[in-house]
Design a protein around this motif. Structure first.
Motif, PDB file in Angstrom:
ATOM      1  N   ARG A   6       0.736  22.243  43.271  1.00 38.27           N
ATOM      2  CA  ARG A   6       0.098  21.554  42.146  1.00 38.27           C
ATOM      3  C   ARG A   6      -1.108  22.374  41.664  1.00 38.27           C
ATOM      4  NH1 ARG A   6      -3.639  17.884  42.590  1.00 38.27           N
ATOM      5  NH2 ARG A   6      -3.070  17.347  44.730  1.00 38.27           N
ATOM      6  N   LEU A  38      11.544  14.630  38.015  1.00 38.27           N
ATOM      7  CA  LEU A  38      10.837  15.807  37.540  1.00 38.27           C
ATOM      8  C   LEU A  38      11.794  16.949  37.222  1.00 38.27           C
ATOM      9  CD1 LEU A  38       7.920  15.762  40.142  1.00 38.27           C
ATOM     10  CD2 LEU A  38       7.825  15.008  37.765  1.00 38.27           C
ATOM     11  N   ARG A  85       1.517  27.298  37.864  1.00 38.99           N
ATOM     12  CA  ARG A  85       2.691  27.270  37.002  1.00 38.99           C
ATOM     13  C   ARG A  85       3.778  28.165  37.584  1.00 38.99           C
ATOM     14  NH1 ARG A  85       3.189  23.312  32.997  1.00 38.99           N
ATOM     15  NH2 ARG A  85       1.131  22.889  32.140  1.00 38.99           N
ATOM     16  N   THR A 101       0.659  13.073  39.682  1.00 40.27           N
ATOM     17  CA  THR A 101       1.247  13.558  38.426  1.00 40.27           C
ATOM     18  C   THR A 101       0.265  13.523  37.260  1.00 40.27           C
ATOM     19  OG1 THR A 101       2.088  11.355  37.852  1.00 40.27           O
ATOM     20  CG2 THR A 101       3.529  12.778  39.181  1.00 40.27           C
ATOM     21  N   LEU A 144       0.431  16.545  34.809  1.00 43.65           N
ATOM     22  CA  LEU A 144       1.722  17.087  34.393  1.00 43.65           C
ATOM     23  C   LEU A 144       1.915  16.936  32.887  1.00 43.65           C
ATOM     24  CD1 LEU A 144       4.345  16.069  37.102  1.00 43.65           C
ATOM     25  CD2 LEU A 144       2.757  17.986  37.054  1.00 43.65           C
ATOM     26  N   ASP A 145       2.603  17.907  32.288  1.00 42.75           N
ATOM     27  CA  ASP A 145       2.958  17.831  30.878  1.00 42.75           C
ATOM     28  C   ASP A 145       4.212  16.984  30.701  1.00 42.75           C
ATOM     29  OD1 ASP A 145       0.857  19.532  30.315  1.00 42.75           O
ATOM     30  OD2 ASP A 145       2.114  21.337  30.337  1.00 42.75           O
ATOM     31  N   ALA A 177       8.142  21.564  37.584  1.00 41.24           N
ATOM     32  CA  ALA A 177       7.100  20.703  38.152  1.00 41.24           C
ATOM     33  C   ALA A 177       6.639  21.233  39.516  1.00 41.24           C
ATOM     34  CB  ALA A 177       7.635  19.283  38.300  1.00 41.24           C
ATOM     35  N   GLN A 201       7.573  18.370  31.786  1.00 45.42           N
ATOM     36  CA  GLN A 201       7.825  18.564  33.216  1.00 45.42           C
ATOM     37  C   GLN A 201       8.540  17.356  33.830  1.00 45.42           C
ATOM     38  OE1 GLN A 201       3.565  19.981  33.995  1.00 45.42           O
ATOM     39  NE2 GLN A 201       4.722  21.318  35.366  1.00 45.42           N
ATOM     40  N   TRP A 202       8.826  16.368  32.989  1.00 45.02           N
ATOM     41  CA  TRP A 202       9.607  15.201  33.381  1.00 45.02           C
ATOM     42  C   TRP A 202      10.974  15.258  32.706  1.00 45.02           C
ATOM     43  CZ3 TRP A 202       7.614  11.546  36.731  1.00 45.02           C
ATOM     44  CH2 TRP A 202       6.218  11.562  36.929  1.00 45.02           C
TER      45      TRP A 202
END
Length: 343
Positions: free
Chosen positions: A157, A341, A160, A325, A328-329, A168, A332-333
């Protein structure tokens, strides 16, 4: 005592929640773990406060511990025969209670219960059982597992993925719910702080250099190859990260390699790391109704040999993941999912 108090609070909150719903309605709520976690949190917090604790206390404790062991969190009665594959998870009162309890535990940690679309069809929970037959997957299900972190191919986390920004992060927590364990097969945990204490500063430094190649673990490999191509090795990766002054680990004995020869400093450092993991492993045979939350940043985990027995009343755990989360963008889901994810 924080583990015992946490267990009692989650058990009590899930019992209150379950009493107000039909089985079908309770089962349906598992499909939205964010909403269910938010439903359970106030009652968990109220019950913790009766023991002079809060969810904030528990969260702080869990984020700084290699694992959190929670005894007798859920009832394991009315259990069906042990499955013989990752999916499907049978629907009965025991698996319902286990899954709701896991979602509640992970919510307390400020995380969401998540899955990855590239593993087991994106199922939120999977069975960890012996798979009959002679396939590679079957043999792995019967054997022991050395120290590893889950989702090793994914970035930690805050980082990238070099191939695609949509990938993710790996999970912060691995949640194991014990339904059956008649042979007392232990889950093993290797705290990172203890492992690093056995290594020289030079070895620790080597582990933090981006010089390792990391491939996906077996449950992810086929789908990731379909998405990204036949060669899914991530090159120039590091195994050890420093996040706000704290070491985080990303490692799998079966998936991490060095590009250099076996006598290189990088290779020797990884060998020393493996040996230290073995020295620091502690064993924890889970009893039916127990949950363990393994910190996927601060520890490695594995298990002892399971054996040949399958189906009937053989060993059966449920596994899911927890991840913060917050950052997260949207891409990313997976679309139209509250828990799956990318990829």
């Amino acid at each position: 005592m924080i583990n015992a108090h946490f267990s009692v609070a989650v058990r009590g909150a899930v019992s209150v929640w379950r009493a107000s719903l039909t089985f079908a309605d309770a089962l349906q709520q598992l499909n939205d773990p964010v909403a269910l976690g938010n439903t359970l949190l106030p009652e968990i917090d109220r019950l913790l406060q009766l023991r002079s604790l809060t969810c904030v206390n528990v969260k702080a404790y869990a984020w700084n511990a290699p694992f959190v062991y929670l005894p007798k969190v859920f009832d394991h009665n009315e259990l069906s025969e042990t499955p013989t594959g990752f999916l499907p998870v049978p629907n009965n009162e025991a698996t319902l209670a286990a899954r709701a309890s896991a979602i509640g535990c992970i919510a307390v940690l400020g995380s969401n219960t998540v899955s990855y679309g590239s593993e087991n069809d994106g199922a939120l929970f999977v069975n960890l059982v012996v798979i009959p037959g002679e396939s590679h997957q079957s043999e792995k299900s019967k054997g022991s597992m050395k120290g590893h972190t889950d989702g090793v191919w994914f970035p930690i986390r805050g980082e990238r993925h070099p191939w695609d920004n949509r990938v993710a992060p790996s999970p912060d927590f691995v949640c194991l719910c014990a339904l059956r364990n008649p042979k007392q097969v232990p889950t093993t945990v290797m705290p990172l702080s203890e492992v690093l204490a056995k290594l020289t500063p030079a070895t620790v430094s080597e582990l933090g250099i981006p010089q390792y190649n990391i491939g996906p673990q077996g449950t992810f490999r086929k789908r990731l190859r379909e998405i990204f191509g036949s060669d899914v090795i991530v090159e120039d990766s590091q195994l050890l990260f420093w996040v706000e002054g704290q070491p985080w680990i990303r490692y799998s004995h079966s998936s991490a390699r060095t590009a250099d020869d076996e006598l290189s400093a990088a290779s020797l450092a990884m060998d020393e790391f493996k040996a230290a993991c073995l020295e620091c492993a502690s064993s924890h045979p889970l009893e039916p109704g127990d949950i363990v939350l393994v910190n996927n940043r601060l520890s490695l985990h594995g298990r002892a040999e399971v054996g040949e027995e399958h189906g009937e009343d053989s060993r059966w755990l449920l596994r899911t993941y927890g991840l913060d989360t917050t950052d997260l963008d949207a891409d990313q889901w997976h679309a139209n999912s509250r828990y799956m994810l990318y990829p």
